[in-house]
Design an enzyme around this catalytic site. Structure first.
Site, short mmCIF file in Angstrom:
data_model
loop_
_atom_site.label_atom_id
_atom_site.label_comp_id
_atom_site.label_asym_id
_atom_site.label_seq_id
_atom_site.Cartn_x
_atom_site.Cartn_y
_atom_site.Cartn_z
N TYR A 1 2.26 10.01 -0.07
CA TYR A 1 3.35 9.45 0.75
C TYR A 1 4.72 9.80 0.17
CZ TYR A 1 -0.32 6.44 2.77
OH TYR A 1 -1.44 5.95 3.38
N HIS B 1 -8.24 9.12 -1.87
CA HIS B 1 -7.56 9.18 -0.57
C HIS B 1 -8.38 9.88 0.51
CE1 HIS B 1 -3.28 9.34 1.36
NE2 HIS B 1 -4.21 9.04 2.23
N LYS C 1 -3.24 5.54 -3.81
CA LYS C 1 -4.37 6.44 -3.57
C LYS C 1 -4.15 7.78 -4.26
CE LYS C 1 -3.60 5.58 0.89
NZ LYS C 1 -2.93 4.25 0.85
N LEU D 1 -3.00 -1.33 14.51
CA LEU D 1 -2.48 -1.53 15.87
C LEU D 1 -2.74 -0.31 16.74
CD1 LEU D 1 0.90 -3.23 14.89
CD2 LEU D 1 -1.21 -4.34 15.65
N GLY D 2 -3.73 0.51 16.35
CA GLY D 2 -4.09 1.65 17.18
C GLY D 2 -3.03 2.72 17.25
N ASP E 1 0.83 -1.20 0.00
CA ASP E 1 0.00 0.00 0.00
C ASP E 1 0.87 1.25 0.00
OD1 ASP E 1 -2.68 1.45 0.60
OD2 ASP E 1 -1.32 2.17 2.17
N ILE F 1 8.48 -6.34 10.40
CA ILE F 1 7.90 -6.73 9.11
C ILE F 1 7.67 -8.24 9.07
CG2 ILE F 1 8.34 -6.88 6.61
CD1 ILE F 1 9.86 -4.20 6.87
N GLN F 2 8.65 -8.99 9.53
CA GLN F 2 8.52 -10.46 9.58
C GLN F 2 7.41 -10.87 10.53
OE1 GLN F 2 10.94 -13.05 8.10
NE2 GLN F 2 9.05 -14.17 8.49
N SER G 1 6.01 -0.61 8.62
CA SER G 1 7.21 -0.71 9.44
C SER G 1 8.45 -0.61 8.55
CB SER G 1 7.24 -2.04 10.22
OG SER G 1 8.41 -2.12 11.01
#
Length: 281
Positions: A48, A103, A73, A182-183, A43, A231-232, A225
């Site tokens: 960005y 967007h 976007k 993840l807030g 994404d 990432i893993q 990340s």
């Protein structure tokens, strides 16, 4: 990799990597590593300022383009530019985009949606959708569109589960995708006793429990990340399953707590802001 079939028959991975707030160098390295460890959903966005970097990572990767689900976007100040999609393709270094989103519900987003419909009909885009739209503004698009939006990307996490919005999307046939899954890195969320407990049970980190909850709740996730370990970890979600009771315990955490509010003032600012996309590295 678990996938979801969108309302136009296109299959989309349920877990991917986001590149929000990553510099071009960080985005290139992160996307390349993510593809190496098995990610297939990426994404990005005009705003960005890392689309060129994402495109470079895709080319450097050993993964075939047709096996990558690329999502980006359009920014509000480009909604009325006839060549906005072509310029986006040029920056990404690809001849098609798998999912293209509006967007923000700012500026002339109706014109932006028409632009995406045209690109869809021309085969430049495989699916189209919306980002940061509420139910009222989604209905505006549904009333005028020729091609139904396939995805809504929005803030969603255990503290704001958007149950009413998800029910509406289900009725319209739209999938939901979570940014801030993840807030926004809220330590209080990550330290919730239920996530600590389930992390011990499944030998996972609290973040992995949250991301697994998203997947089982039908939410596509794109945690961002630049840390290879994270990432893993963010991709190791498919070797365990939460029970129905555990899913219900997490459902009880809903506080309708948002970290991002789309105020009229902010939307006006977005409509006037021109990101220097042509200056990307």
């Amino acid at each position: 990799m678990k996938q979801i079939t969108l309302n136009n028959g296109v299959d989309m991975p349920m877990a991917g990597i986001g590149t929000f707030l990553l510099t071009p160098d960080e985005a290139e390295a992160s996307v390349l590593y993510a593809l190496e460890v098995g990610y297939r959903l990426i994404d990005t966005a005009n705003a960005y300022l890392n689309e060129k970097a994402v495109g470079r990572a895709m080319k450097q990767s050993s993964v075939d383009r047709e096996d990558i689900f690329l999502e980006t976007k359009l920014w509000p100040t480009f909604y009325e530019q006839a060549d906005a999609v072509d310029k986006t393709l040029e920056r990404l270094g690809t001849d098609y985009i798998d999912l293209l989103l509006i967007h923000q519900p700012a500026g002339n987003y109706t014109a932006g949606y028409r632009l995406m419909e045209k690109a869809y009909k021309e085969g430049k885009v495989r699916a189209i959708g919306l980002s940061n739209f509420n139910e009222e503004k989604i209905k505006e698009i549904l009333d005028i569109c020729e091609i139904k939006p396939a995805v809504l990307q929005t803030e969603i996490h255990p503290y704001d589960q958007e149950k009413k919005l998800k029910e509406f999307l289900k009725q319209t046939g739209m999938a939901i995708q979570a940014w801030y899954p993840l807030g926004h890195g809220d330590e209080n969320l990550l330290k919730e006793p239920v996530f600590m407990e389930l992390g011990q049970k499944y030998r996972k980190e609290p973040a992995q429990i949250i991301l697994r909850w998203h997947i089982q709740a039908g939410n596509i996730v794109i945690p961002g990340s630049k840390n290879p370990v994270h990432i893993q970890d963010n991709f190791e979600l498919f070797d365990f399953t939460l029970t129905q009771q555990e899913m219900m315990r997490i459902a009880e955490l809903d506080q309708h707590k948002r970290y991002y509010i789309n105020t009229p003032e902010l939307l006006k600012k977005y409509a006037e802001m021109v990101p220097p996309v042509d200056g990307q590295k």
